[in-house]
Design a protein around this motif. Sequence first.
Motif, PDB file in Angstrom:
ATOM      1  N   GLN A 704     -96.821 132.974 -23.899  1.00  0.00           N
ATOM      2  CA  GLN A 704     -96.337 131.597 -23.993  1.00  0.00           C
ATOM      3  C   GLN A 704     -97.541 130.695 -24.219  1.00  0.00           C
ATOM      4  N   THR A 705     -97.506 129.937 -25.317  1.00  0.00           N
ATOM      5  CA  THR A 705     -98.660 129.127 -25.678  1.00  0.00           C
ATOM      6  C   THR A 705     -98.240 128.013 -26.629  1.00  0.00           C
ATOM      7  N   ASP A 706     -98.989 126.908 -26.575  1.00  0.00           N
ATOM      8  CA  ASP A 706     -98.768 125.851 -27.558  1.00  0.00           C
ATOM      9  C   ASP A 706     -99.908 125.800 -28.573  1.00  0.00           C
ATOM     10  N   LYS A 707    -100.760 126.821 -28.572  1.00  0.00           N
ATOM     11  CA  LYS A 707    -101.880 126.867 -29.510  1.00  0.00           C
ATOM     12  C   LYS A 707    -101.405 127.206 -30.927  1.00  0.00           C
ATOM     13  N   ASP A 708    -102.153 126.734 -31.910  1.00  0.00           N
ATOM     14  CA  ASP A 708    -101.929 127.181 -33.281  1.00  0.00           C
ATOM     15  C   ASP A 708    -102.253 128.663 -33.375  1.00  0.00           C
ATOM     16  N   ILE A 709    -101.510 129.361 -34.243  1.00  0.00           N
ATOM     17  CA  ILE A 709    -101.567 130.826 -34.298  1.00  0.00           C
ATOM     18  C   ILE A 709    -102.121 131.291 -35.638  1.00  0.00           C
ATOM     19  N   ARG A 710    -102.847 132.395 -35.598  1.00  0.00           N
ATOM     20  CA  ARG A 710    -103.212 133.138 -36.821  1.00  0.00           C
ATOM     21  C   ARG A 710    -102.748 134.580 -36.641  1.00  0.00           C
ATOM     22  N   ALA A 711    -102.016 135.088 -37.635  1.00  0.00           N
ATOM     23  CA  ALA A 711    -101.586 136.493 -37.627  1.00  0.00           C
ATOM     24  C   ALA A 711    -102.037 137.145 -38.936  1.00  0.00           C
ATOM     25  N   ASP A 712    -102.593 138.336 -38.824  1.00  0.00           N
ATOM     26  CA  ASP A 712    -103.034 139.103 -39.990  1.00  0.00           C
ATOM     27  C   ASP A 712    -102.273 140.422 -40.029  1.00  0.00           C
ATOM     28  N   PHE A 713    -101.592 140.653 -41.138  1.00  0.00           N
ATOM     29  CA  PHE A 713    -100.840 141.888 -41.369  1.00  0.00           C
ATOM     30  C   PHE A 713    -101.579 142.668 -42.449  1.00  0.00           C
ATOM     31  N   THR A 714    -101.885 143.941 -42.197  1.00  0.00           N
ATOM     32  CA  THR A 714    -102.735 144.693 -43.115  1.00  0.00           C
ATOM     33  C   THR A 714    -102.055 145.960 -43.608  1.00  0.00           C
ATOM     34  N   MET A 728    -101.144 134.650 -41.871  1.00  0.00           N
ATOM     35  CA  MET A 728    -100.235 133.550 -41.553  1.00  0.00           C
ATOM     36  C   MET A 728    -100.892 132.646 -40.526  1.00  0.00           C
ATOM     37  N   TRP A 729    -100.908 131.353 -40.822  1.00  0.00           N
ATOM     38  CA  TRP A 729    -101.293 130.348 -39.843  1.00  0.00           C
ATOM     39  C   TRP A 729    -100.027 129.583 -39.466  1.00  0.00           C
ATOM     40  N   GLN A 730     -99.799 129.394 -38.167  1.00  0.00           N
ATOM     41  CA  GLN A 730     -98.599 128.680 -37.747  1.00  0.00           C
ATOM     42  C   GLN A 730     -98.946 127.653 -36.683  1.00  0.00           C
ATOM     43  N   GLN A 731     -98.352 126.479 -36.841  1.00  0.00           N
ATOM     44  CA  GLN A 731     -98.610 125.395 -35.902  1.00  0.00           C
ATOM     45  C   GLN A 731     -98.027 125.714 -34.531  1.00  0.00           C
ATOM     46  N   GLY A 732     -98.809 125.469 -33.484  1.00  0.00           N
ATOM     47  CA  GLY A 732     -98.322 125.633 -32.124  1.00  0.00           C
ATOM     48  C   GLY A 732     -97.526 124.435 -31.675  1.00  0.00           C
ATOM     49  N   MET A 733     -96.624 124.673 -30.742  1.00  0.00           N
ATOM     50  CA  MET A 733     -95.776 123.612 -30.224  1.00  0.00           C
ATOM     51  C   MET A 733     -95.535 123.830 -28.734  1.00  0.00           C
ATOM     52  N   SER A 782     -95.783 126.738 -41.238  1.00  0.00           N
ATOM     53  CA  SER A 782     -96.622 127.913 -41.478  1.00  0.00           C
ATOM     54  C   SER A 782     -97.264 127.862 -42.851  1.00  0.00           C
ATOM     55  N   VAL A 783     -98.421 128.514 -42.955  1.00  0.00           N
ATOM     56  CA  VAL A 783     -99.097 128.749 -44.231  1.00  0.00           C
ATOM     57  C   VAL A 783     -99.334 130.249 -44.338  1.00  0.00           C
ATOM     58  N   PHE A 784     -98.982 130.840 -45.485  1.00  0.00           N
ATOM     59  CA  PHE A 784     -99.169 132.272 -45.727  1.00  0.00           C
ATOM     60  C   PHE A 784    -100.095 132.449 -46.933  1.00  0.00           C
ATOM     61  N   GLU A 785    -101.068 133.341 -46.790  1.00  0.00           N
ATOM     62  CA  GLU A 785    -101.915 133.656 -47.945  1.00  0.00           C
ATOM     63  C   GLU A 785    -102.099 135.165 -48.072  1.00  0.00           C
ATOM     64  N   PRO A 786    -101.691 135.751 -49.199  1.00  0.00           N
ATOM     65  CA  PRO A 786    -101.999 137.159 -49.459  1.00  0.00           C
ATOM     66  C   PRO A 786    -103.419 137.293 -50.008  1.00  0.00           C
TER      67      PRO A 786
END
Length: 918
Positions: A704-714, A728-733, A782-786
């Motif tokens: 549980q967090t309100d921080k902005d997130i970064r996820a990397d799928f490889t 993927m970068w996603q805004q925390g809330m 969210s922002v996604f970049e391949p």
Amino acid sequence: MKLMGKNWFMFVAMSLGTEFAVMSATPVPDGREAGHPCVVTTPSEKSATLKLIEEQDWARKVVEALRQNVDKYAERGEDYLSSRLYMNWKTQAKDVYIRGEWFSHVGEEKAPVPTVMFSGARAAATAYARPGIEERLPYADETQGVYMKNRNLPGQPLEWVRPEKVGTQIESGNIDIMRHTRDAAYLWWLTGEEKYGRMAAKVLDTYLQGIYYRDLPRDLNHGHQQTLVGMTSFEVIHEGIVPLLTECYDFLYTYMERHYADCMPVYAGALKKMADVIVRNGVPHNNWNIIQARFIFAIALVLDENEAYEDGKGREYYFDVVAQDSTLRQWGLKTLADYGFDAGTGIWNECPGYSCNVVNDYTDFVLLFDKYLGRDLTREIPVIEKAVAATPQYCFPNRKIVGFGDTHPGPLRTSYFGSMVKNARRYGKRRQEERFTAMLRCFEPDFAASQDRPRSGGNLMNLYPQEDLTIDTTIAAGDIETYVSPTFYVPKVSWLVQRNGMDAGRSLMYSLNGSEGNHQHANGLSVEFYGKGLTLGPDAGIGQSLYSGLDYLEYYSQFPSHNTVCVDGISSYPVMKSNHAFKLLHSYPQPSTAEERNLASENYFRGVCYTETYFREPESQADQTRLLSIVDTDGGGYYVDIFRSRKHEGGDKMHDYFYHNLGQTMSVTAADGSPLDFAPSEELSFAGAHLYAYSYIYDQQMVQTDKDIRADFTVRPDAGGDDIRMTMWQQGMPGRKIFRALSPETEGLSRDRSMPYKIKGQPTLTYVARQTGEAWTRPFVSVFEPSVSSEGNSVSRVDFVRPEGADDAAGIEVTLKDGRKDFILSATSFDKETGWGKMKARASYACLREKDGRPVRLLLGHGLQFLSEGIEVRSSEPVDVSMERKGGVWYYTASRPCEIKCGGKTKKVKATGCPAKW
């Protein structure tokens, strides 16, 4: 028997009215002759076939292989094959009873002969396998069940088992025997050798009499299944024995006339009974109808004229059933086309996998009408040409189709392009020939060379392939970018795509779908993301047992298997034939067909594009909007995804944002790279009265967090080379929980052998963001970049801001590794000016790029006002304005007249789709 007669066309003209009389006025093709066979070949072609076999080694080998396959049965006696059919040998049951999708029992009333055994179940899944023909017992006593291999036991022993447990093994077993029978019938016709005729005639007589004297199965549930069932299968579209039966009957016609003359009415009656059941049952409004039409057409080809039968139902009658309206459940081809194809785009109203099959079926009928009726079906149904030309719109930049609904994505099929070339040649339509030859060469560059492959093996059709297509190589291959649109939208199937080009390694494309039409899922606003040669954010697929399995019903067809937002854990609605479309609110560029964009001569593949859609989720009565954008970065690009969701009348418990990505590893951290304190969880579950689909998500870790997130799928290719990554970068809330987890394999792509790693059996990497309460003023941003490992990301940093002026506005600052910055704004209304820093707007979407602190590109999407340093755009009505600075000169497009201030000058500009100099 005459294959066709002029009196038939006169009959149709008089009995069916003026419209069809005009359609049917095409003369009978020259060269069609009387007699049998008439389907695969004709009597006059026999001498040419014998000469081919004499002169060509490959043809001789085909016949030798046919002989070897058939001789092993023919030499064992004329009853060997017939005795191994799955028949009601002992009971000779006239009546068959089913209970829904399973066999129940047979009735006590006996027919005068053994009858054809009905299938065991609608679904093919079973633990049993039918034995080879040599392992089957002759005249097997069906009162004990059926004799099958138990695949669950060591050595797969044979045992007696109830029919309802063996899936479709009974019907497929009879198809297997009929295939050998058809080949034997052909060898008799070709060689005159009696052993082949005797054996084939025995099987055909046994089977057709067994159909004639048996009734249609009756459903004890009195349910929908009664309207789908055929004479041998639970679905009339799976009466796959029909083409083999008709070909066998066709080759053996004169033999049966000579040796079984008294039974000829029975054989015709049996074929007509199968056709009548197919007409009576089935589904008229989707792919079923045209599959049924194929079977009806096949039977019509081998029947005599109407006047030969007491009921007046012969060849002409059944041809008419295919061409014209007939019954409640069997529409004519034109009526079906009017219903199913989107008139504006040519797209069929089913998921892509089924749609491409239907388009191919229509072009197969084009060839059948050419060959047997001498009619140009493309003139009678003009949308066929549009439909074929539209199929490239399904393609991601790697030329594989999108995967929504019950689809197994793969390369775009090209057979229908060739069929349209053949049709064009026959009727002298040069423009059509050029169009589809260019398409064929675009998708199959080596097509001309591939036609020279030698044919071998014991396949009869190797001797009689469809008409060879030798293309005109002076027609150059087409450019794939001329066959697709930057924004393509089909309301009839609730599907939308945007792309910024068709370069497999560089371009981006997303596919957004709702649920309108057939073979659709409950998925809300579901998206697939493409990047670096793969559909990195895919649709999950159809399930291990297609749409008959529990995994399909509970998971693959439901919200949590898709890249979407599920409300309160309950979002759902009917799947398969679904009527839950989204509304396209705004987009730039505007949707167009490939023809429209080519006529406009516009530079469509631009730096920024976007769409915004709306959906009312029916189960939770939630309002949902999804704004998607592609932003070009010269060497690649990134996606923007802003998903808002709230219940219409409040009382929101939670909104779950699901995202699934290909790959073997996933890391989830805070956006600044700091670790998050994940702990095991079972919170995503059916407990709490949520969807069963939640139970399929496993190995859950939650924080549980309100921080902005970064996820990397490889994705790590099995053969080595560059890793492929989606970041993927996603805004925390506030009030947000983040889950990293696994879900079932991406079954839709499991058949694609070109995948860089083994998808089959590999769990799907799954990210879930749960927003407690509403997700409207706290949207999923969210922002996604391949990217690939050798190049890295173009994006070095993503910051999320809370714009001033509106509670539900979203703001993003994207910093590229070369120092350029993008400022992105999204709002839901124009009531207030929103923004931050240098950019303010009253718009649904706005995107500004700065280089060295100076604006170089902007997009005002469905807006009234845009303000930044040195640039202003104003309009009295919502407008789309794109501006870009190239070589020191500004260029712009505008969807309607507006006022632009740039470079110290202000002027009112007219609407223009083509870039104009400022």
